[in-house]
Design a protein around this motif. Structure first.
Motif, PDB file in Angstrom:
ATOM      1  N   ARG A 230       0.855  -1.186   0.000  1.00 24.14           N
ATOM      2  CA  ARG A 230       0.000   0.000   0.000  1.00 24.14           C
ATOM      3  C   ARG A 230       0.884   1.226   0.000  1.00 24.14           C
ATOM      4  O   ARG A 230       1.921   1.272   0.646  1.00 24.14           O
ATOM      5  CB  ARG A 230      -0.886   0.010   1.227  1.00 24.14           C
ATOM      6  N   ALA A 231       0.433   2.216  -0.715  1.00 18.74           N
ATOM      7  CA  ALA A 231       1.179   3.475  -0.754  1.00 18.74           C
ATOM      8  C   ALA A 231       1.053   4.167   0.585  1.00 18.74           C
ATOM      9  O   ALA A 231      -0.023   4.233   1.183  1.00 18.74           O
ATOM     10  CB  ALA A 231       0.641   4.360  -1.870  1.00 18.74           C
ATOM     11  N   VAL A 232       2.154   4.668   1.083  1.00 15.03           N
ATOM     12  CA  VAL A 232       2.158   5.386   2.350  1.00 15.03           C
ATOM     13  C   VAL A 232       2.365   6.862   2.028  1.00 15.03           C
ATOM     14  O   VAL A 232       3.313   7.224   1.326  1.00 15.03           O
ATOM     15  CB  VAL A 232       3.289   4.875   3.271  1.00 15.03           C
ATOM     16  N   THR A 233       1.476   7.667   2.529  1.00 21.13           N
ATOM     17  CA  THR A 233       1.635   9.095   2.307  1.00 21.13           C
ATOM     18  C   THR A 233       1.960   9.769   3.626  1.00 21.13           C
ATOM     19  O   THR A 233       1.480   9.384   4.683  1.00 21.13           O
ATOM     20  CB  THR A 233       0.339   9.709   1.731  1.00 21.13           C
ATOM     21  N   THR A 234       2.798  10.777   3.550  1.00 24.05           N
ATOM     22  CA  THR A 234       3.147  11.533   4.758  1.00 24.05           C
ATOM     23  C   THR A 234       2.719  12.978   4.530  1.00 24.05           C
ATOM     24  O   THR A 234       2.683  13.476   3.407  1.00 24.05           O
ATOM     25  CB  THR A 234       4.659  11.487   5.025  1.00 24.05           C
ATOM     26  N   VAL A 235       2.365  13.610   5.589  1.00 25.90           N
ATOM     27  CA  VAL A 235       1.905  15.007   5.500  1.00 25.90           C
ATOM     28  C   VAL A 235       2.918  15.905   6.139  1.00 25.90           C
ATOM     29  O   VAL A 235       3.606  15.653   7.031  1.00 25.90           O
ATOM     30  CB  VAL A 235       0.536  15.170   6.177  1.00 25.90           C
TER      31      VAL A 235
END
Length: 64
Positions: A59-64
């Motif tokens: 799964r793609a992990v996104t960071t903010v």
């Protein structure tokens, strides 16, 4: 379908004792492939393709 490349050398296996056996062996492979691809709508894959397809998807992990 898998077989060792040495199976295609006349005299190296009981399946291909001479050139005549080699022709028959290759024709049986061709017939089997035609049946699988045409009659069963089969899809051919390399071992590498199968391995990649069987790996769990990350799964793609996104960071903010």
């Amino acid at each position: 379908m898998m077989f060792h490349s040495s199976s295609l050398v006349p005299g190296h296996s009981p399946y291909v004792r001479d050139e005549s056996d080699l022709e028959e062996f290759l024709e049986r492979i061709a017939e089997s492939c035609r049946y699988f691809l045409e009659s069963k709508a089969g899809i051919s894959r390399t071992l590498e393709e199968v391995a990649v397809e069987r790996q769990p998807r990350r799964r793609a992990v996104t960071t903010v």
